[in-house]
Write an enzyme that holds these catalytic residues in place. Structure first.
Site, short mmCIF file in Angstrom:
data_model
loop_
_atom_site.label_atom_id
_atom_site.label_comp_id
_atom_site.label_asym_id
_atom_site.label_seq_id
_atom_site.Cartn_x
_atom_site.Cartn_y
_atom_site.Cartn_z
N GLY A 340 60.47 5.96 48.80
CA GLY A 340 60.53 6.71 47.53
C GLY A 340 59.16 7.18 47.08
N GLU A 363 51.16 34.35 59.67
CA GLU A 363 50.41 34.73 60.88
C GLU A 363 51.25 34.53 62.14
OE1 GLU A 363 46.27 33.95 60.92
OE2 GLU A 363 46.15 34.05 58.73
C1 LIG Z 1 51.88 32.19 51.66
C2 LIG Z 1 51.89 33.41 52.55
C3 LIG Z 1 50.70 34.09 52.77
C4 LIG Z 1 50.69 35.27 53.54
N1 LIG Z 1 49.52 35.97 53.67
C5 LIG Z 1 49.56 37.23 54.20
C6 LIG Z 1 48.41 38.09 54.15
O1 LIG Z 1 47.32 37.70 53.68
N2 LIG Z 1 48.52 39.36 54.60
C7 LIG Z 1 49.68 39.85 55.12
O2 LIG Z 1 49.71 41.02 55.50
N3 LIG Z 1 50.80 39.04 55.21
C8 LIG Z 1 50.76 37.77 54.74
N4 LIG Z 1 51.89 36.96 54.78
C9 LIG Z 1 53.11 37.48 55.38
C10 LIG Z 1 53.55 36.74 56.62
O3 LIG Z 1 52.71 37.06 57.70
C11 LIG Z 1 55.03 37.09 56.87
O4 LIG Z 1 55.77 36.43 55.84
C12 LIG Z 1 55.49 36.64 58.23
O5 LIG Z 1 54.90 37.41 59.24
C13 LIG Z 1 57.02 36.75 58.37
O6 LIG Z 1 57.49 37.98 57.94
P1 LIG Z 1 58.71 38.06 56.90
O7 LIG Z 1 58.40 37.15 55.76
O8 LIG Z 1 58.96 39.49 56.59
O9 LIG Z 1 59.95 37.46 57.67
P2 LIG Z 1 60.90 38.29 58.65
O10 LIG Z 1 60.09 39.09 59.58
O11 LIG Z 1 61.91 39.01 57.80
O12 LIG Z 1 61.62 37.12 59.43
C14 LIG Z 1 62.72 36.38 58.88
C15 LIG Z 1 63.16 35.38 59.92
O13 LIG Z 1 63.63 36.07 61.09
C16 LIG Z 1 62.91 35.64 62.23
N5 LIG Z 1 62.71 36.78 63.13
C17 LIG Z 1 62.18 37.98 62.85
N6 LIG Z 1 62.17 38.77 63.94
C18 LIG Z 1 62.70 38.01 64.96
C19 LIG Z 1 62.92 38.22 66.34
N7 LIG Z 1 62.59 39.37 66.93
N8 LIG Z 1 63.48 37.22 67.06
C20 LIG Z 1 63.80 36.05 66.47
N9 LIG Z 1 63.60 35.77 65.18
C21 LIG Z 1 63.04 36.73 64.42
C22 LIG Z 1 61.56 35.15 61.69
O14 LIG Z 1 60.94 34.27 62.58
C23 LIG Z 1 62.02 34.48 60.40
O15 LIG Z 1 62.51 33.21 60.68
C24 LIG Z 1 51.90 35.74 54.10
C25 LIG Z 1 53.09 35.02 53.91
C26 LIG Z 1 53.10 33.88 53.14
C27 LIG Z 1 54.40 33.16 52.92
#
Ligand SMILES: Cc1cc2nc3c(=O)[nH]c(=O)nc-3n(C[C@H](O)[C@H](O)[C@H](O)COP(=O)(O)OP(=O)(O)OC[C@H]3O[C@@H](n4cnc5c(N)ncnc54)[C@H](O)[C@@H]3O)c2cc1C
Length: 389
Positions: A340, A363
């Site tokens: 806990g 990333e």
């Molecule tokens: C706290 C935080 C800080 C960040 N900082 C930055 C930043 O400084 N600059 C910036 O530009 N971005 C930034 N990001 C963005 C981050 O890089 C993206 O959130 C990440 O790349 C995933 O993209 P998405 O959120 O659109 O998810 P999506 O691309 O919509 O993915 C959703 C789900 O589907 C899966 N998926 C997608 N495509 C496929 C595939 N071809 N095959 C199998 N599975 C798949 C993904 O793995 C995930 O599980 C940040 C995100 C967070 C949460």
């Protein structure tokens, strides 16, 4: 094969280890207290003071080339330092750093953006992700249309780290829709006072990113970073700059967490015996230790490949994937060992639990790393025999 650190390497590592123990860890109770009342972990002034202390000892611009006043440390050395910093959840980083792609700036841009960023006087953010394009970054829609010697940028970016504090952004916009990511995306250096707006996005961790809105923001052509149409190459370079560093930091956290778990197991008595005597607990500790060791070598091997100027993408994806998955399993086990108390905000375990979750998303998500790793193998760019042949 020699795994020994050189005298210089262990001296540098030990200095940071001591710095973390003496200067950073004592702040932890206050960081937890602030978290409980919804305040940021450390203020800008506190961070600057810590960075100045480190600078007095020569720790400034860890990976910044020496010609810019940095230390120009190797990737392996930097990874070793990140592990040490990761042992504390206080969000400290050394000063004197700038985004790798800013070094592509021309002389005039270097004076306006790169040098003040290294000095900590200006703050950048990297903006590629959009509400409709994260993993699929090639699909960005933010546009830049040329108008004389200016470009007019319109669109929305999301989840931009540092976007609430930055006074300029490196934003990626489509300048040629036909070509798209293959020569039709350009990177612009855009000052906040040119007109973009930011909105904080609350998250489950310390790092609240921002949504950025560009509503017909006019940017002079001289603010293009690199060449028109070469933005996507820069974006990939930024993302690939140090994939080994994220799991390196998580590795430090895992070391500390498992140490806490061992201590708890030795002192917590149930049914008349310390829980450390139970096989269920011992297996959690053993599995975690093995995975920490495996992660260490994945991280260091990826960093070593960077230093050798080898194509390190496969090794970096492996380190990032394994680090994200295993760090989450390890923090979950350590939370379990604490029962806990692990779930409360009295201890930092739940804080790490929330923070480490991010590693599986940003990333390059786990799934995107797996996609990269599998593609490289299927296409024959890499083999399962690694670099030993
Ligand atoms: C706290 C935080 C800080 C960040 N900082 C930055 C930043 O400084 N600059 C910036 O530009 N971005 C930034 N990001 C963005 C981050 O890089 C993206 O959130 C990440 O790349 C995933 O993209 P998405 O959120 O659109 O998810 P999506 O691309 O919509 O993915 C959703 C789900 O589907 C899966 N998926 C997608 N495509 C496929 C595939 N071809 N095959 C199998 N599975 C798949 C993904 O793995 C995930 O599980 C940040 C995100 C967070 C949460």
């Amino acid at each position: 094969m020699d795994f020994t650190l050189s005298t210089e390497e262990s001296e540098v590592r030990d200095w940071v280890r001591t710095f973390v123990r003496r200067e950073i860890m004592p702040l932890e109770p206050e960081v937890l207290r602030r978290e409980r009342v919804g305040q940021p972990a450390i203020t800008h002034a506190e961070l600057a003071e810590l960075q100045a202390k480190a600078r007095d000892a020569g720790f400034w611009g860890v990976q910044t080339p020496e010609e810019y006043g940095g230390m120009g440390l190797s990737a392996v050395m930097t990874a070793l330092l990140e592990v040490e910093l990761g042992r504390s959840f206080v969000p400290f980083r050394f000063g004197g750093a700038a985004d790798n792609i800013l070094f592509h700036a021309n002389e005039e841009q270097k004076q306006r953006y790169l040098l003040p960023t290294i000095e900590g006087k200006r703050h950048s953010c990297f903006a590629i992700t959009e509400p409709g394009a994260g993993s699929d970054a090639r699909n960005i829609r933010t546009s830049a249309v040329q108008d004389g010697d200016h470009w007019v940028i319109s669109g929305e970016k999301t989840f931009i780290t540092g976007g609430n504090e930055a006074d300029f952004t490196m934003v990626f916009a489509v300048t040629d829709r036909e070509k798209g990511a293959d020569g039709g995306v350009t990177c612009f250096l855009v000052d906040r006072d040119m007109g973009w707006k930011s909105e904080p996005i609350p998250t489950m961790g310390e790092w609240g990113p921002a949504a950025l809105v560009f509503d017909q923001v006019r940017v002079p052509s001289e603010n293009i970073l690199g060449e028109v149409g070469q933005g996507f190459v820069l974006a990939m370079q930024w993302i690939g700059r140090g994939r080994y560093l994220l799991p390196a930091r998580a590795l430090g956290a895992c070391e500390r967490l498992v140490e806490m778990g061992i201590e708890q197991a030795k002192t917590r008595v149930t049914f008349g015996e310390p829980i450390a005597n139970r096989q269920a607990i011992q297996w959690m500790i053993a599995d975690s230790a093995v995975e920490i060791e495996a992660l260490r070598w994945l991280v260091l091997h990826a960093a070593w490949q960077v230093d050798q100027r080898m194509d390190s993408r496969q090794a970096q994806s492996m380190a990032k994937l394994y680090g994200g998955v295993k760090a989450n399993e390890i923090v979950d086990r350590v939370l379990q060992i604490h029962g806990g108390m692990g779930y409360t905000r009295e201890l930092p375990v739940e804080r790490w639990y929330r923070e480490l979750r991010l590693l599986r998303i940003y990333e390059g998500t786990d799934e995107i790393q797996r996609r990269t790793i599998a593609r490289n193998l299927i296409k024959g760019h890499a083999t399962v025999r690694g670099t030993l042949g």
